[in-house]
Design a protein around this motif. Structure first.
Motif, mmCIF file in Angstrom:
data_model
loop_
_atom_site.group_PDB
_atom_site.id
_atom_site.type_symbol
_atom_site.label_atom_id
_atom_site.label_comp_id
_atom_site.label_asym_id
_atom_site.label_seq_id
_atom_site.Cartn_x
_atom_site.Cartn_y
_atom_site.Cartn_z
ATOM 1 N N PRO A 182 0.322 -1.108 -0.075
ATOM 2 C CA PRO A 182 0.246 0.138 0.003
ATOM 3 C C PRO A 182 0.964 1.240 0.229
ATOM 4 C CG PRO A 182 -1.167 -1.670 1.723
ATOM 5 C CD PRO A 182 0.161 -1.821 1.064
ATOM 6 N N LEU A 183 2.153 1.219 0.409
ATOM 7 C CA LEU A 183 2.731 2.460 1.120
ATOM 8 C C LEU A 183 3.505 2.941 -0.817
ATOM 9 C CD1 LEU A 183 4.472 5.083 2.446
ATOM 10 C CD2 LEU A 183 6.420 3.106 2.598
ATOM 11 N N ILE A 184 3.323 1.267 -1.599
ATOM 12 C CA ILE A 184 4.464 1.201 -2.831
ATOM 13 C C ILE A 184 3.555 2.386 -3.385
ATOM 14 C CG2 ILE A 184 5.343 0.796 -4.340
ATOM 15 C CD1 ILE A 184 6.998 -1.408 -2.458
ATOM 16 N N ALA A 185 1.903 1.111 -3.505
ATOM 17 C CA ALA A 185 0.899 1.998 -4.403
ATOM 18 C C ALA A 185 0.940 3.023 -4.628
ATOM 19 C CB ALA A 185 0.116 1.144 -3.639
ATOM 20 N N ASN A 233 1.484 6.945 -6.354
ATOM 21 C CA ASN A 233 0.338 7.604 -7.145
ATOM 22 C C ASN A 233 0.611 9.074 -6.789
ATOM 23 O OD1 ASN A 233 -2.452 8.268 -7.569
ATOM 24 N ND2 ASN A 233 -2.892 8.263 -5.608
ATOM 25 N N TYR A 234 1.398 9.451 -5.394
ATOM 26 C CA TYR A 234 1.412 11.269 -5.561
ATOM 27 C C TYR A 234 2.700 11.784 -5.866
ATOM 28 C CZ TYR A 234 -0.610 11.432 -1.091
ATOM 29 O OH TYR A 234 -2.001 11.954 -0.367
ATOM 30 N N MET A 276 12.720 17.414 -19.717
ATOM 31 C CA MET A 276 11.612 16.665 -19.179
ATOM 32 C C MET A 276 12.715 15.267 -18.830
ATOM 33 S SD MET A 276 9.589 17.994 -17.123
ATOM 34 C CE MET A 276 7.867 17.198 -17.302
ATOM 35 N N PRO A 277 12.334 14.565 -18.088
ATOM 36 C CA PRO A 277 13.057 13.285 -17.467
ATOM 37 C C PRO A 277 11.961 12.669 -18.259
ATOM 38 C CG PRO A 277 12.661 14.089 -15.006
ATOM 39 C CD PRO A 277 12.130 15.186 -16.374
ATOM 40 N N GLU A 278 12.412 11.852 -19.749
ATOM 41 C CA GLU A 278 12.035 10.328 -19.967
ATOM 42 C C GLU A 278 11.460 9.329 -19.428
ATOM 43 O OE1 GLU A 278 13.985 9.632 -22.989
ATOM 44 O OE2 GLU A 278 15.074 10.846 -23.810
ATOM 45 N N ASP A 279 11.252 9.241 -18.608
ATOM 46 C CA ASP A 279 11.370 8.344 -17.133
ATOM 47 C C ASP A 279 10.011 8.657 -16.293
ATOM 48 O OD1 ASP A 279 12.856 9.607 -15.934
ATOM 49 O OD2 ASP A 279 13.594 8.410 -14.653
ATOM 50 N N MET A 280 9.143 9.700 -16.602
ATOM 51 C CA MET A 280 8.084 10.440 -15.662
ATOM 52 C C MET A 280 7.148 8.908 -15.801
ATOM 53 S SD MET A 280 6.544 13.947 -16.668
ATOM 54 C CE MET A 280 4.377 13.843 -16.799
ATOM 55 N N PRO A 281 6.866 9.058 -15.122
ATOM 56 C CA PRO A 281 5.565 8.045 -14.310
ATOM 57 C C PRO A 281 3.993 8.165 -14.932
ATOM 58 C CG PRO A 281 5.969 8.897 -12.584
ATOM 59 C CD PRO A 281 7.131 9.929 -13.354
ATOM 60 N N GLU A 282 3.382 7.352 -15.566
ATOM 61 C CA GLU A 282 1.894 7.538 -15.782
ATOM 62 C C GLU A 282 1.734 8.129 -14.297
ATOM 63 O OE1 GLU A 282 0.221 5.355 -18.705
ATOM 64 O OE2 GLU A 282 2.342 5.350 -19.701
#
Length: 125
Positions: free
Chosen positions: A32-35, A39-40, A113-119
């Motif tokens: 849950p912490l990882i998720a 998200n944040y 901008m970083p390419e590895d930006m999370p969706e």
């Protein structure tokens, strides 16, 4: 990260900083912490990137990271909570300062901008 703090480009320092946070969260093995962190992180990615471009207070950031790691190594929950709170408050001030500077200075904040930006995760509710 310390070796790269003074000489690295903002993008490199940003990526190292993001990796630091992700590794700590992953080491918790707390799904849950990882998720929640993912998200944040996806929601704050751009703000944190803009903040990191300022090159402001990198030594302070590194000192905060060191205090967090020391508290984790000692398994001192209250010291870790205090260190995390101070780090989050400093991060908030850095982000606010970056946006204030961006809004008061002419022109755009330029940079890669970083390419590895999370969706951004979509709410499933």
């Amino acid at each position: 990260m310390r070796a790269a703090s003074d000489s690295s480009e903002p993008l490199t320092f940003f990526q190292l900083d993001m990796k630091f946070h992700s590794l700590i969260v992953a080491a918790s093995n707390n799904k849950p912490l990882i998720a929640t962190h993912q998200n944040y992180n996806s929601r704050l990615w751009r703000a944190r990137f803009i903040s990191s471009r300022q090159r402001v207070n990198r030594p302070g950031t590194l000192q905060q990271h060191a205090i967090i790691v020391q508290a984790l190594e000692k398994r001192d929950g209250s010291a870790c909570a205090e260190a995390l709170k101070a780090h989050l408050q400093a991060g908030y001030l850095n982000i606010a300062s970056a946006f204030k500077a961006r809004d008061t200075e002419p022109g755009e904040v330029h940079g890669e901008m970083p390419e590895d930006m999370p969706e951004e995760k979509q709410d499933e509710s």
